[in-house]
Design a protein around this motif. Structure first.
Motif, PDB file in Angstrom:
ATOM      1  N   SER A  14     -14.956  18.593 -36.964  1.00 28.72           N
ATOM      2  CA  SER A  14     -15.063  19.204 -35.637  1.00 28.72           C
ATOM      3  C   SER A  14     -13.859  20.061 -35.399  1.00 28.72           C
ATOM      4  CB  SER A  14     -15.245  18.158 -34.546  1.00 28.72           C
ATOM      5  OG  SER A  14     -14.145  17.357 -34.413  1.00 28.72           O
ATOM      6  N   GLY A  15     -12.912  20.330 -35.123  1.00 32.68           N
ATOM      7  CA  GLY A  15     -11.657  20.822 -35.127  1.00 32.68           C
ATOM      8  C   GLY A  15     -10.837  21.959 -34.712  1.00 32.68           C
ATOM      9  N   ILE A  16     -10.169  22.835 -35.541  1.00 36.67           N
ATOM     10  CA  ILE A  16      -9.423  23.891 -34.893  1.00 36.67           C
ATOM     11  C   ILE A  16      -9.753  25.300 -35.328  1.00 36.67           C
ATOM     12  CG2 ILE A  16      -7.388  22.490 -34.744  1.00 36.67           C
ATOM     13  CD1 ILE A  16      -6.095  24.312 -36.738  1.00 36.67           C
ATOM     14  N   ALA A  17      -8.864  26.018 -34.801  1.00 36.13           N
ATOM     15  CA  ALA A  17      -8.640  27.308 -35.295  1.00 36.13           C
ATOM     16  C   ALA A  17      -8.450  27.104 -36.155  1.00 36.13           C
ATOM     17  CB  ALA A  17      -7.881  28.225 -35.284  1.00 36.13           C
ATOM     18  N   LEU A 141       5.065  24.983 -53.806  1.00 32.97           N
ATOM     19  CA  LEU A 141       4.875  25.470 -52.434  1.00 32.97           C
ATOM     20  C   LEU A 141       3.691  24.740 -51.816  1.00 32.97           C
ATOM     21  CD1 LEU A 141       5.542  27.574 -50.159  1.00 32.97           C
ATOM     22  CD2 LEU A 141       3.809  29.054 -51.216  1.00 32.97           C
ATOM     23  N   ILE A 142       3.831  24.378 -50.547  1.00 30.99           N
ATOM     24  CA  ILE A 142       2.726  23.799 -49.792  1.00 30.99           C
ATOM     25  C   ILE A 142       2.458  24.700 -48.600  1.00 30.99           C
ATOM     26  CG2 ILE A 142       1.908  21.803 -48.478  1.00 30.99           C
ATOM     27  CD1 ILE A 142       3.897  20.106 -50.158  1.00 30.99           C
ATOM     28  N   CYS A 143       1.236  25.220 -48.512  1.00 35.70           N
ATOM     29  CA  CYS A 143       0.845  26.129 -47.438  1.00 35.70           C
ATOM     30  C   CYS A 143       0.119  25.344 -46.351  1.00 35.70           C
ATOM     31  CB  CYS A 143      -0.068  27.235 -47.967  1.00 35.70           C
ATOM     32  SG  CYS A 143       0.722  28.318 -49.184  1.00 35.70           S
ATOM     33  N   CYS A 144       0.633  25.399 -45.145  1.00 36.37           N
ATOM     34  CA  CYS A 144       0.062  24.684 -44.003  1.00 36.37           C
ATOM     35  C   CYS A 144      -0.588  25.705 -43.068  1.00 36.37           C
ATOM     36  CB  CYS A 144       1.141  23.898 -43.278  1.00 36.37           C
ATOM     37  SG  CYS A 144       2.012  22.721 -44.344  1.00 36.37           S
ATOM     38  N   ILE A 145      -1.909  25.671 -42.993  1.00 41.40           N
ATOM     39  CA  ILE A 145      -2.656  26.717 -42.302  1.00 41.40           C
ATOM     40  C   ILE A 145      -3.016  26.275 -40.885  1.00 41.40           C
ATOM     41  CG2 ILE A 145      -4.641  28.265 -42.451  1.00 41.40           C
ATOM     42  CD1 ILE A 145      -2.567  28.461 -44.782  1.00 41.40           C
ATOM     43  N   GLY A 146      -2.455  26.953 -39.902  1.00 35.86           N
ATOM     44  CA  GLY A 146      -2.825  26.697 -38.517  1.00 35.86           C
ATOM     45  C   GLY A 146      -1.726  26.086 -37.669  1.00 35.86           C
ATOM     46  N   PHE A 147      -1.691  26.478 -36.401  1.00 41.02           N
ATOM     47  CA  PHE A 147      -0.620  26.050 -35.501  1.00 41.02           C
ATOM     48  C   PHE A 147      -0.641  24.557 -35.213  1.00 41.02           C
ATOM     49  CE2 PHE A 147      -4.122  26.604 -32.568  1.00 41.02           C
ATOM     50  CZ  PHE A 147      -3.883  25.711 -31.525  1.00 41.02           C
ATOM     51  N   LEU A 148      -1.786  23.898 -35.359  1.00 43.30           N
ATOM     52  CA  LEU A 148      -1.851  22.464 -35.087  1.00 43.30           C
ATOM     53  C   LEU A 148      -1.127  21.630 -36.140  1.00 43.30           C
ATOM     54  CD1 LEU A 148      -5.480  21.976 -33.708  1.00 43.30           C
ATOM     55  CD2 LEU A 148      -3.335  22.071 -32.448  1.00 43.30           C
ATOM     56  N   GLN A 149      -0.643  22.282 -37.216  1.00 49.45           N
ATOM     57  CA  GLN A 149       0.132  21.558 -38.229  1.00 49.45           C
ATOM     58  C   GLN A 149       1.623  21.524 -37.909  1.00 49.45           C
ATOM     59  OE1 GLN A 149      -0.937  21.371 -42.259  1.00 49.45           O
ATOM     60  NE2 GLN A 149      -2.596  22.860 -42.118  1.00 49.45           N
ATOM     61  N   MET A 166       5.219  26.585 -46.285  1.00 52.05           N
ATOM     62  CA  MET A 166       5.014  27.724 -45.391  1.00 52.05           C
ATOM     63  C   MET A 166       3.995  27.289 -44.348  1.00 52.05           C
ATOM     64  SD  MET A 166       1.807  29.428 -45.458  1.00 52.05           S
ATOM     65  CE  MET A 166       2.007  31.204 -45.446  1.00 52.05           C
ATOM     66  N   ILE A 167       4.076  27.896 -43.163  1.00 56.31           N
ATOM     67  CA  ILE A 167       3.122  27.597 -42.098  1.00 56.31           C
ATOM     68  C   ILE A 167       2.660  28.894 -41.466  1.00 56.31           C
ATOM     69  CG2 ILE A 167       4.937  27.250 -40.352  1.00 56.31           C
ATOM     70  CD1 ILE A 167       3.046  25.104 -39.107  1.00 56.31           C
ATOM     71  N   VAL A 168       1.394  28.940 -41.126  1.00 52.72           N
ATOM     72  CA  VAL A 168       0.795  30.094 -40.472  1.00 52.72           C
ATOM     73  C   VAL A 168       0.557  29.769 -39.006  1.00 52.72           C
ATOM     74  CG1 VAL A 168      -1.284  31.529 -40.342  1.00 52.72           C
ATOM     75  CG2 VAL A 168      -0.315  30.953 -42.566  1.00 52.72           C
ATOM     76  N   ASP A 169       0.906  30.707 -38.141  1.00 49.79           N
ATOM     77  CA  ASP A 169       0.628  30.642 -36.703  1.00 49.79           C
ATOM     78  C   ASP A 169       1.591  29.788 -35.910  1.00 49.79           C
ATOM     79  OD1 ASP A 169      -1.380  32.471 -36.581  1.00 49.79           O
ATOM     80  OD2 ASP A 169      -3.011  31.038 -36.367  1.00 49.79           O
ATOM     81  N   SER A 170       2.705  29.420 -36.500  1.00 52.24           N
ATOM     82  CA  SER A 170       3.720  28.676 -35.763  1.00 52.24           C
ATOM     83  C   SER A 170       5.044  28.827 -36.498  1.00 52.24           C
ATOM     84  CB  SER A 170       3.336  27.197 -35.652  1.00 52.24           C
ATOM     85  OG  SER A 170       4.194  26.524 -34.758  1.00 52.24           O
ATOM     86  N   VAL A 223      -9.359  25.758 -28.750  1.00 48.95           N
ATOM     87  CA  VAL A 223      -8.469  24.834 -28.053  1.00 48.95           C
ATOM     88  C   VAL A 223      -7.504  25.655 -27.197  1.00 48.95           C
ATOM     89  CG1 VAL A 223      -6.665  23.098 -28.325  1.00 48.95           C
ATOM     90  CG2 VAL A 223      -8.632  23.111 -29.872  1.00 48.95           C
ATOM     91  N   GLU A 224      -7.460  25.352 -25.906  1.00 49.03           N
ATOM     92  CA  GLU A 224      -6.559  26.107 -25.030  1.00 49.03           C
ATOM     93  C   GLU A 224      -5.118  25.781 -25.398  1.00 49.03           C
ATOM     94  OE1 GLU A 224      -6.094  27.410 -20.355  1.00 49.03           O
ATOM     95  OE2 GLU A 224      -7.401  25.722 -20.893  1.00 49.03           O
ATOM     96  N   SER A 225      -4.350  26.794 -25.724  1.00 44.32           N
ATOM     97  CA  SER A 225      -2.989  26.624 -26.224  1.00 44.32           C
ATOM     98  C   SER A 225      -2.279  27.966 -26.086  1.00 44.32           C
ATOM     99  CB  SER A 225      -3.025  26.214 -27.704  1.00 44.32           C
ATOM    100  OG  SER A 225      -3.709  27.205 -28.468  1.00 44.32           O
ATOM    101  N   PRO A 226      -0.944  27.981 -26.154  1.00 49.04           N
ATOM    102  CA  PRO A 226      -0.232  29.257 -26.068  1.00 49.04           C
ATOM    103  C   PRO A 226      -0.698  30.273 -27.110  1.00 49.04           C
ATOM    104  CG  PRO A 226       1.302  27.454 -25.742  1.00 49.04           C
ATOM    105  CD  PRO A 226      -0.016  26.835 -26.149  1.00 49.04           C
ATOM    106  N   LEU A 227      -1.048  29.805 -28.313  1.00 52.91           N
ATOM    107  CA  LEU A 227      -1.504  30.742 -29.343  1.00 52.91           C
ATOM    108  C   LEU A 227      -2.808  31.419 -28.932  1.00 52.91           C
ATOM    109  CD1 LEU A 227      -1.354  32.008 -32.179  1.00 52.91           C
ATOM    110  CD2 LEU A 227      -2.757  30.103 -32.964  1.00 52.91           C
ATOM    111  N   ILE A 228      -3.811  30.655 -28.563  1.00 51.47           N
ATOM    112  CA  ILE A 228      -5.106  31.254 -28.221  1.00 51.47           C
ATOM    113  C   ILE A 228      -5.012  32.033 -26.923  1.00 51.47           C
ATOM    114  CG2 ILE A 228      -7.565  30.803 -27.912  1.00 51.47           C
ATOM    115  CD1 ILE A 228      -6.439  30.240 -30.715  1.00 51.47           C
ATOM    116  N   GLN A 229      -4.094  31.662 -26.056  1.00 48.70           N
ATOM    117  CA  GLN A 229      -3.899  32.428 -24.832  1.00 48.70           C
ATOM    118  C   GLN A 229      -3.346  33.824 -25.127  1.00 48.70           C
ATOM    119  OE1 GLN A 229      -1.527  29.607 -22.574  1.00 48.70           O
ATOM    120  NE2 GLN A 229      -3.295  29.049 -21.316  1.00 48.70           N
ATOM    121  N   LYS A 230      -2.687  33.995 -26.278  1.00 47.88           N
ATOM    122  CA  LYS A 230      -2.255  35.341 -26.678  1.00 47.88           C
ATOM    123  C   LYS A 230      -3.466  36.242 -26.905  1.00 47.88           C
ATOM    124  CE  LYS A 230       0.958  35.736 -29.822  1.00 47.88           C
ATOM    125  NZ  LYS A 230       1.635  35.492 -31.122  1.00 47.88           N
ATOM    126  N   PHE A 231      -4.514  35.693 -27.527  1.00 44.19           N
ATOM    127  CA  PHE A 231      -5.757  36.452 -27.713  1.00 44.19           C
ATOM    128  C   PHE A 231      -6.339  36.816 -26.342  1.00 44.19           C
ATOM    129  CE2 PHE A 231      -5.390  34.012 -31.620  1.00 44.19           C
ATOM    130  CZ  PHE A 231      -5.979  34.782 -32.609  1.00 44.19           C
TER     131      PHE A 231
END
Length: 397
Positions: A14-17, A141-149, A166-170, A223-231
């Motif tokens: 079920s989950g995230i961006a 390298l470990i890639c962490c995809i998404g701000f919820l990480q 590395m992390i994407v979106d945060s 999910v309502e969050s500062p990231l999605i509020q940028k969109f």
């Protein structure tokens, strides 16, 4: 050599961006998850590797073992662990864009990678730590995809100071983490301008049409969050720039992998007069496209060119706000390969370096009036030049 293993959490999904790099992925053409279980397997290679323990079970002359290790290490590829946003692959959006980056890196840079697809936010830490603890193979390298990480990685990274992440979106403040963020508001402004200009005129293309006297558009967030509020903020600002009288209906469904909820939210907007609905909701956006087709209206995609990745909805997708997550992934891997990994850094990607862009729909793009596309091109340049400032908070629109 295929050394990939897919790791999934047990449970219901079920989950995230362009950072500067040589080569890199070319654009062609998702997020969700609940279920609090533990992984079904550990991040490791699917094929046996030539290591000292294979010939001697870790026993024997120490000098010979050292020599064998040196030979093995020099020929082994760099290994990368991918921890996707919850909901996993197949969203035609965020996660799939990240996968495109690692696949291109595998092809160009001779690396090997394994995937982990968490079923819920609670599993991020587990997968991050499994990759970091692995010795067969060792992950460079470990890639962490998404701000919820972010929360999980903020705890994991200090426990593994020699492991590169590395992390994407945060942005995570740690010397062994390279962070990549995007100016989502910039691209959202442009598609907001598109929606605002089209809703005020009579326009028909593909399976959709506008009702000029309604002058209303919509935004569906995950999910309502500062990231999605940028969109949301960028979209609302673009709509307002096109026409200050246009209404923007907004709804957050609280999930990035809930197409039914996305459909219901969009249907409510279309039934209330919206001509165009933009989503920043991962696979939830599939429901937005379904609603657009049912109502004969238009939609705008996100992260990838969704008129390609969701081809069955190409007759209602005006454009997509493309976010080059693939380039962020590729650039981080390339940095490790080139021994130039910049831990503790935050790389911001926007319109000026094509980390953010607008892709007009494959089927409908040519039908959009040049007056509209020309105005959007001018706005793009104005943002790049610094003449137009785009808000990141809806309260500032």
């Amino acid at each position: 050599m295929n050394r990939r293993k897919f790791l999934t959490g047990v449970g219901t999904a079920s989950g995230i961006a362009l950072a500067g790099c040589t080569g890199g992925p070319t654009e062609s053409g998702g997020d969700g998850g609940d279920g609090g279980s533990t992984p079904t397997s550990t991040p490791e290679s699917t094929e046996a590797e030539a290591t000292p323990t294979e010939s001697g079970e870790g026993m024997g002359n120490e000098t010979e073992t050292d020599a064998e290790t040196a030979t093995s290490t020099s020929s082994d590829p760099i290994n990368v662990g991918m921890v996707y946003a919850t909901g996993g692959l197949g969203d035609g959006s965020f996660n799939d864009q990240a996968q495109q980056g690692i696949q291109q890196a595998e092809s160009d840079l001779d690396i090997s990678y394994n995937d982990a697809q968490p079923g819920s936010v609670s599993e991020f830490s587990n997968f991050q730590q499994q990759f970091a603890s692995s010795t067969d193979p060792t992950y460079e390298l470990i890639c962490c995809i998404g701000f919820l990480q972010e929360s999980a990685l903020s705890e994991t990274a200090p426990d593994f100071p020699d492991q590169r992440f590395m992390i994407v979106d945060s942005a995570v403040d740690a010397e062994n983490v390279a962070s990549y963020v995007f100016a989502e508001e910039e691209g959202s402004y442009l598609v907001g301008q598109l929606a605002g200009m089209l809703t005020t005129r009579e326009f028909s293309a593909g399976a959709g049409s506008t009702t000029p006297d309604s002058t209303s558009v919509g935004f569906v967030g995950g999910v309502e969050s500062p990231l999605i509020q940028k969109f949301q903020a960028g979209y609302e600002a673009g709509v307002a720039a096109a026409n200050g009288d246009v209404e923007v209906q907004t709804s957050y469904v609280g999930d990035f992998n809930a197409p039914t909820a996305g459909r219901e939210a969009a249907l409510a907007m279309y039934n209330s007069g919206a001509d165009v609905v933009y989503h920043a909701a991962g696979n939830t956006g599939t429901g937005v496209f379904q609603a657009a087709q049912e109502q004969g209206k238009f939609a705008i995609g996100v992260d990838r060119d969704q008129s390609i990745t969701k081809e069955s909805f190409a007759d209602v997708i005006l454009a997509s706000m493309v976010k080059r997550v693939d380039t962020a992934v590729y650039s981080s891997v390339e940095a490790v390969v080139n021994d130039s990994f910049d831990g503790g850094s935050t790389t911001a990607l926007g319109l000026d370096d094509e980390g953010i862009s607008v892709a007009y729909g494959q089927q409908l793009g040519s039908e959009i009036p040049s007056e509209v596309t020309d105005a959007i091109a001018e706005s793009r340049q104005s943002i790049i030049d610094g003449d137009t400032s785009v808000p990141t908070d809806p309260s500032n629109v």
